[in-house]
Design an enzyme around this catalytic site. Structure first.
Site, PDB file in Angstrom:
ATOM      1  N   THR A 202       0.854  -1.175   0.000  1.00 57.13           N
ATOM      2  CA  THR A 202       0.000   0.000   0.000  1.00 57.13           C
ATOM      3  C   THR A 202       0.895   1.231   0.000  1.00 57.13           C
ATOM      4  OG1 THR A 202      -1.786  -1.130   1.134  1.00 57.13           O
ATOM      5  CG2 THR A 202      -1.770   1.258   1.290  1.00 57.13           C
TER       6      THR A 202
ATOM      7  N   LYS B 271      -7.333   1.640  -3.293  1.00 55.11           N
ATOM      8  CA  LYS B 271      -7.007   1.191  -1.929  1.00 55.11           C
ATOM      9  C   LYS B 271      -7.076   2.374  -0.966  1.00 55.11           C
ATOM     10  CE  LYS B 271      -5.290  -1.355   1.464  1.00 55.11           C
ATOM     11  NZ  LYS B 271      -4.165  -2.166   1.796  1.00 55.11           N
TER      12      LYS B 271
ATOM     13  N   LYS C 201      -0.122   4.153   9.145  1.00 51.45           N
ATOM     14  CA  LYS C 201       0.625   4.249   7.900  1.00 51.45           C
ATOM     15  C   LYS C 201      -0.316   4.585   6.730  1.00 51.45           C
ATOM     16  CE  LYS C 201       1.960   0.494   5.615  1.00 51.45           C
ATOM     17  NZ  LYS C 201       1.567   0.718   4.209  1.00 51.45           N
TER      18      LYS C 201
END
Lengths: 453, 453
Positions: A100, A187, A256
């Site tokens: 990601t 995402k 994150k």
């Protein structure tokens, strides 16, 4: 020897190890690399091969899956380390970046490969979702984008790693540009929901605790109500039994991803008011040493030190009414979260039907995303001037008033509601932007959300 | 016996005790009441009289000053206790409510007095500012409103308690309605600046610490710069020497006023995004047991646990550039703080010149309020469509870009910036609202602030 093509796999962490092991089980020759030696040892134990450097892992193998944790690590293994992978990849290799990362990073990666004379590499931007269990089962959700040629070459691998119903070849809205970065953007927009709704679960249950409610009961009520979210239901058992210290997803993980959202927002000059406040709370909890703990443990930020706040007196005494306040709080947060995710998705050019389908089937799902989200998408497509927040769902005025009741009570109890207050200010701004324009006050949330973002 | 009129004084806390003692020194007969016995004992020691109940304090005295801490306490001493003051006040008495309360409360109080047959009482809404020292010297700032008759009767007392240059008979903007509540609204709008800028000082210095700067040096640089605020300069010495544990103003004090702002905002459907996030941080620090500590100690929310955040790497290495990031952060927060205070002042109908004069001379002052605030007021009066953010101050684009640099670096360091991120989202929304309208992108902050609020 397997007749299936050989695959290199960089990054054998919780997710990567499962993914790589699944490929071994499916009969592929898999050569793995990880900076952490024991991971390699363990990988050999399940039939994989180990490599001492990224370059050694990828040499002569036509496909490479990169599943490191961050873009910094990706940059390190591909270009910067002593034996980086990019130079060593065979001619015409496929490179699947499953980490990601910000869309801007993977777009820049495509450019960098070209600049370094590796325009022959077929890069696929394909972040995954679903957790370590589904990684090992080969039933992940995958959001893939790249050139048609790259997708064609990578498709068999993407299929091995994903649930067939959850392999998304990410589409642009209308006639928008397809390509690298769309997968990461998809995402990211899903993670907008995750970032907001993980903290929302702690905030709502912390508020419930401050009102003196039985958390088991209120949890069940929330799950039955329109305040349901996948994250709430998933985090609830660990929130109710913190003594188990069970860690399903650490604070650092969602932090994150949250930082990717806000950074990408800054880059695109796009506001992310809900995620930004969530990010600050995550940073604060990191400083307090909670980073490695399960994110459900953040309920303690709301419940701690009730003895320090002095004498407080709420106005709501009825237990049912208190439960309703928790539900009202969550519904409003989930509404703003849905608006933020969809509005950001539209901004980066995602196909909103696909975004919607993906989120409804994934960890970002919520009852409000499902119901209000559909209306938000319809109105967004119809243009800003459109009305149409349907009377049979909920009016902007009602949801604002409901949230205000929760915020009022929390203020009396001196209980912080980071997301609740943020949502209230946003809904208030949205209402005002309508009132000052030509629209009726009961205009759609998305009309107003657009007006302020 | 004094020939001056007798005065009752309810609430002999840090502020009230000084105010009442000053009146004694000026030759008034003062009969005091406080729920805390030792205060009465001490008050007798400086020449005051003590009363056992609010009713006993006010009986037969033509003027009453009420300086309790909260509206709940005011309600208690005036109406709810066993011997409440309201019934016992002599016919035609003057009642000066000096506590900081929501305007809605003091407006309701006027109604309640009428309903209970005490429409004869001359109520004055006159919150004060300036701290215990100025209270004892009779040089407070006072923001007074009420009927002309009430103000005429109370004027001598207001003059005894205030600095002549800082006694404000609060005016409405243009031909607006004068009356009860304007004083409290003026105090509230000033406290918008205080609420934001107290936390901003801790946030900026905490960020400086995370960047490894020498706090003494950066503090001096800030004070010399456009990032100056009264609060920053005032809190700095205590922030640099926390070991002294010197308490000038506790967290609970600014929290109380912050909650008045957000509650009044909710009541008026007016967004207070900066104060709302500050309030949540204050609530969180209250839960942690910091309520009684000096508010400058909140720097620890930003500096604590740097060892817990893991390996981080900033991109800014030059010391001068780091100092500039601190200054950029503060300037943007102060700009948003000024916009929030002025916009709220306009919303509640305050004379903006008077608001400006008062804030520039008080603890809410900042360089940005002085410079940008004047432009904001000019533009607000000229109407939303006006341009005119002058090139010689700062453009919305520049201040947003500058703030973004600070937020980017803080994100790399995993340092929370609650106010900085909030300001960035607001400025981003403001910029977008301009770009999507007919205005040029360099439109004024206030034009855009109005568009989103």
């Amino acid at each position: 020897m397997s007749s299936k093509p050989g695959i290199s796999f960089i990054g054998l962490g919780a997710m990567g190890f499962g993914m790589a092991t699944n490929l071994v089980k499916q009969g592929y020759t898999v050569r793995g690399f990880d900076v952490w030696g024991p991971a390699l040892y363990k990988f050999r134990g399940v039939g994989g091969q180990g490599a001492a450097t990224p370059a050694e892992a990828v040499r002569n193998l036509p496909h490479c899956v990169c599943m490191v944790a961050t873009m910094q690590q990706a940059q390190e293994v591909l270009f910067q380390g002593p034996s980086p992978a990019a130079k060593a990849l065979p001619q015409g290799a496929t490179l699947l970046l499953c980490s990601t990362v910000p869309a801007a990073y993977v777009q820049g990666l495509e450019e960098q490969l070209k600049k370094e004379g590796r325009g022959d590499i077929f890069l696929v931007d394909c972040p995954v979702s679903g957790g370590a269990g589904r990684a090992a089962d080969g039933t992940l959700s995958i959001m893939a984008s790249g050139s048609e040629a790259a997708l064609a070459k990578a498709r068999f691998l993407l299929q091995e790693m994903s649930d067939p119903a959850k392999l998304y070849m990410v589409k642009p809205e209308g006639s928008g540009q397809r390509g690298i970065g769309m997968g990461s953007n998809m995402k990211m927009c899903h993670q907008v929901l995750a970032a907001n709704q993980i903290l929302a679960a702690s905030e709502a249950m912390g508020f419930a605790a401050r009102m003196g409610l039985d958390l088991t009961k209120v949890g069940q009520e929330v799950i039955k109500s329109d305040a349901w979210s996948w994250m709430f239901e998933n985090r609830l058992p660990r929130m109710l039994h913190p003594e188990n210290k069970s860690i399903a997803s650490a604070v650092t993980i969602i932090l994150k991803d949250t930082s990717i959202i806000t950074a990408q927002g800054r880059l695109l000059k796009f506001p992310t008011p809900m995620c930004s406040v969530a990010e600050q709370v995550y940073f604060a909890s990191l400083s307090r040493g909670y980073g490695a703990d399960d994110d459900s443990s953040l309920i303690r930020l709301y419940t701690e030190g009730a003895e320090n706040v002095g004498k407080v007196q709420g106005e709501v005494t009825d237990e049912g009414a208190k439960v309703q306040l928790v539900i009202k709080l969550l519904k409003a947060i989930h509404l703003c979260s849905a608006a933020e995710a969809i509005r950001f998705g539209a901004h980066v050019g995602l196909d909103l039907d696909q975004l919607s389908e993906l989120c409804n089937a994934a960890a970002g799902g919520s009852k409000l995303f499902e119901t209000a989200g559909a209306v938000i998408i319809r109105n967004l497509r119809a243009g800003n001037g459109s009305r149409g927040w349907p009377a049979d769902t909920v009016s902007l005025g009602d949801v604002t008033q409901d949230l205000q009741e929760a915020v009022d009570e929390a203020q009396r109890l001196k209980c912080p509601l980071f997301l609740g207050n943020q949502a209230l200010n946003l809904l208030t701004m949205a209402s005002r932007s309508v009132q000052s324009g030509s629209e009726a006050a009961e205009g759609s949330v998305v009309t107003n959300w657009c007006a302020i973002t």
